[in-house]
Design an enzyme around this catalytic site. Structure first.
Site, PDB file in Angstrom:
ATOM      1  N   SER A   1       0.762  -1.106  -0.026  1.00  0.00           N
ATOM      2  CA  SER A   1       0.231  -0.173  -0.009  1.00  0.00           C
ATOM      3  C   SER A   1       1.079   1.144  -0.087  1.00  0.00           C
ATOM      4  CB  SER A   1      -0.970  -0.069   1.139  1.00  0.00           C
ATOM      5  OG  SER A   1      -1.917   1.058   0.955  1.00  0.00           O
TER       6      SER A   1
ATOM      7  N   ASP B   1      -9.026  -4.619  -6.495  1.00  0.00           N
ATOM      8  CA  ASP B   1      -8.814  -3.757  -5.255  1.00  0.00           C
ATOM      9  C   ASP B   1      -9.843  -2.201  -5.361  1.00  0.00           C
ATOM     10  OD1 ASP B   1      -7.572  -2.048  -3.408  1.00  0.00           O
ATOM     11  OD2 ASP B   1      -5.496  -2.700  -3.946  1.00  0.00           O
TER      12      ASP B   1
ATOM     13  N   HIS C   1      -7.694  -5.199  -1.870  1.00  0.00           N
ATOM     14  CA  HIS C   1      -6.371  -4.672  -1.384  1.00  0.00           C
ATOM     15  C   HIS C   1      -5.562  -5.525  -0.263  1.00  0.00           C
ATOM     16  CE1 HIS C   1      -3.692  -1.206  -0.793  1.00  0.00           C
ATOM     17  NE2 HIS C   1      -3.809  -1.139   0.284  1.00  0.00           N
TER      18      HIS C   1
END
Length: 735
Positions: A605, A680, A712
């Site tokens: 991320s 995602d 995600h």
């Protein structure tokens, strides 16, 4: 000696036994290496927690799920003894996910058959259970959102198909509070995607304390641009599209209004939140006086916060608090206990937090006198407000007084006097407060000590140990697990950065080792904590067993080191964070036992954004990088998060472009692996696609792995194990 005192002594003895250090010696020939199966397929490294506590209003008893989520039992809080079973699941309903009580604790809502939507939202089949009559009925034939009792326990509000409803349990009448709800157009009583993700809540309605009113959000997201994800399955020759509203940086948001529904009159009116529509309403909360609604109003730049007080009866609105910051105001920064303001009984004071001193501290604000009283003070940050004892003029909070890497529980008077530490033992105390502030749950650990959960009283004394993770500590003794070491690494400005290091189990200082750096690096985040476990601990230990030194550094912009340290990255995300990782790698390269030609970095991320940035900006220092679900240009991310730190792209062109990995692909020299989930909904695959496009444009070689139907978190079934096998193989070959 009292029974409670005996329990306290016993608890302390158990704590001493349980806090087993990972580096405890044992013969090397008996040690095992960690396998993928140990981490992802077995329970050998499972960290036990304690079942959820639903503490009753008496503050002395609690309820929890039992027998594989088929029963709900009552227990005494101080000794854990079972009192009785209050609900047993019939075969006609699914397994219980969770439950809530009415205020008088005579009814329950039972939530089953969870269907997740986004990070925090989920649909459930909901059942109403009367404890006295033992009558059970389903709330609605369909799954619904946010079923919630009113204070009297005779009505239930819930959301279905973007509309808000009230079920009257006495009359049996179902009332539609709203009727204009429509997918991707109008949402009532539930958040849109970006509010749920970035303001960290999803139920967007609240009953007033007297139950006369129901305040709710209305999102008009019709002007927000669509984003479409594609799902792939074996039953169709075509991918299945899923389209939802996602406002990217600089783009239009939902128009948000707050409405107040008069239950008796069955009519709504809009609250006065001003004429500006390009703004945020990140919270609402009723005050103890049932007809006053506090509305949080924040400008789009998120650097000005106002609290409005709306009287539901006469519809008069006034600003009772206002604050501005040269950077931004993070509404999620533990504003108060459970993200709720604490209004005092005098009707004109509340407790609030602020970084006005340069550190996050707690204040008492009297809006009639326009007067602050600082409750906590010092060159350290308050972590969270745990509870407020209004009757005794005390509040309980956790803070990083000793070190940014530690947390402890404190009690202080509302006048700021008699500030006392209740958990003086060094390390990390993650505290949960219970009704009445008589007891607290203390999850205590250190970087090399497994978590111990204890019930403590408001004097800091142990009532009983709930879970000591003794089995985990014992299991770890059988493996080649190295102790985690803390260290300080200077950045280019001479600021000492907190870091940890894991060395190979049979470390030899005369040899040269490759280094794998791990980080997250996002604003206000922390990975370097005196808390077990360190990030991806057991996989990192596996990599250490394979001969790698693992290092994690919290650079500029990370949390609990004051407001200026955190906000040096403002308007230029990636600049100072990558500089600190690169300078840390250079510092590590000078250690006599580090192979300077074999330094790599990985992250997920924001950490993926950093890994990508570092392999490009630090092309001469990093040999290899792995970026999982990375942001590659902040223009592609949502506007609430991105603009909080970067403002809009049209107002900060250089800030967006100078540190975007997709725009510096020509610098790549090393080995690069990109991983992303195709479904995602948070960091869109678009980020990796655009990075890939530009790597190809610049004729750069790289590797990539993509996961269909995964969000995600990239998990489910064997997905997470397969992912880490992929990363491990890549690193063994390329680093």
């Amino acid at each position: 000696m009292t029974a409670q005192k005996q329990l306290g002594i016993l608890g302390n003895l158990l704590l001493l036994i349980a806090l087993i250090t990972v580096s405890r010696p044992a013969s090397a020939q008996n040690k095992k290496d960690i396998s993928f199966g140990d981490i992802w397929e077995s329970d050998v490294f499972r960290i036990k927690s304690v079942p959820g506590f639903n503490v009753l209003e008496n503050g002395k008893d609690f309820s929890r799920l039992a027998d594989h989520n088929t029963k709900i039992n009552l227990y005494h809080l101080d000794n854990g003894k079972e009192i009785k079973t209050i609900f047993t699941k019939p075969d006609s309903i699914g397994d219980i996910d969770h439950y809530t009580f009415s205020r008088d604790e005579q009814k329950m809502l039972i939530y089953t058959d969870k269907t997740p939507i986004y990070r925090r939202s989920a649909l459930y089949h909901v059942y109403i259970y009367d404890l006295k009559s033992q009558y059970l009925r389903q709330l609605d034939n369909d799954k619904v959102l946010h079923a919630t009792f009113n204070p009297a326990g005779d009505k239930i509000a819930f959301v279905k198909n973007n509309n808000l409803y009230i079920d009257d349990l006495q009359s049996g009448i179902l009332t539609a509070v709203t009727t204009d709800g429509s997918r991707n157009q109008i949402i009532n009583g539930n958040c849109d995607w970006v509010y749920e993700e970035e303001f960290e809540f999803t139920k967007a309605f609240q009953w007033s304390p007297d139950g006369n009113y129901l305040a709710y959000y209305r999102f008009d997201e019709s002007r927000v641009k669509d984003y479409t994800l594609y799902f792939y399955n074996d039953t169709s020759n075509y991918p299945v599209p899923y389209t939802y509203k996602y406002p990217k940086a600089g783009e239009e948001n939902s128009i948000v209004t707050i409405n107040i529904y008069d239950v008796a009159r069955q009519e709504s009116h809009p609250a006065d939140i001003g004429k500006e529509t390009d703004q945020y309403i990140p919270r609402i909360q009723w005050t103890p006086k049932g007809d006053n609604l506090c509305i949080f109003r924040m400008n789009r730049l998120q650097n000005k916060l106002e609290l409005l007080l709306e009287n539901a009866g006469n519809r008069h609105s006034q600003v009772i608090y206002s604050e501005e910051n040269k950077y931004y105001i993070d509404i999620n920064n533990n504003l108060t206990a459970n993200n709720n303001l604490t209004f005092l009984p005098n009707g004109h004071s509340l407790i609030i937090n602020s970084e006005r001193s340069g550190y996050n501290q707690l204040y008492l604000w009297d809006w009639e006198k326009a007067q602050y009283t600082q409750i906590t003070r010092g060159d350290w940050d308050v972590d969270k407000l745990v509870g407020v004892d209004v009757a005794n003029n005390k509040l309980y909070y956790t803070a990083a007084k000793k070190s940014p890497m530690e947390r402890a529980l404190y009690v202080v008077g509302l006048d700021g006097q008699n500030d006392i530490c209740l958990t003086p033992k060094d390390g990390f105390h993650d505290i949960t407060g219970f009704t009445g502030n008589q007891y607290f749950l203390d999850e205590y650990s250190r970087i090399n000590q497994v978590p111990v959960f204890r019930l403590m009283d408001n004097k800091g004394e142990t009532v009983r140990v709930l879970e000591d993770n003794r089995q985990l500590a014992k299991s770890m003794e059988d493996y080649n697990i190295s102790p985690v070491e803390f260290l300080k690494i200077p950045n280019d400005d001479g600021v000492m950065l907190n870091a940890w290091m894991i060395k190979p189990p049979h470390f030899d200082a005369t040899k040269k080792y490759p280094v794998l750096m791990y980080q997250y690096s996002g604003p206000g985040s922390q990975e370097v904590l005196d808390q077990f476990p360190a990030g991806n601990f057991f996989w990192h230990q596996m990599m250490a067993e394979k001969g790698y030194i693992i290092v994690c550094v919290d650079g500029t912009g990370t949390g609990m080191r004051g407001w200026e340290f955190q906000n040096k990255t403002y308007l230029q995300l990636g600049k100072y964070e990558s500089r600190d990782q690169i300078s840390s790698a250079k510092w590590l390269s000078k250690l006599p036992y580090v192979n300077k030609d074999r330094i790599g970095i990985w992250g997920w991320s924001f950490g993926g954004f950093m890994s990508a940035t570092c392999i490009l900006k630090g092309a001469d220092i990093f040999k290899t990088a792995v970026a999982v679900a990375p942001v590659t240009n902040w223009r592609y991310y949502d506007n609430i998060y991105t603009e909080r730190y970067m403002r809009r792209p049209q107002d900060n062109l250089e800030g967006y472009d100078d540190n975007a990995p997709e725009l510096m692909t020509d610098k790549l020299k090393g080995n690069f692996l990109i991983i992303h989930g195709l479904a995602d909904d948070n960091v869109h695959f678009q980020n990796s696609a655009m990075l890939t496009k530009n790597l190809i444009k610049n004729n750069k070689q790289f590797e990539s792995t993509y996961y269909p139907n995964k969000n995600h978190s990239i998990y489910g079934g064997l997905t997470r194990e397969q992912l880490f096998r992929r990363i491990t193989g890549f690193l063994l070959e390329k680093l």
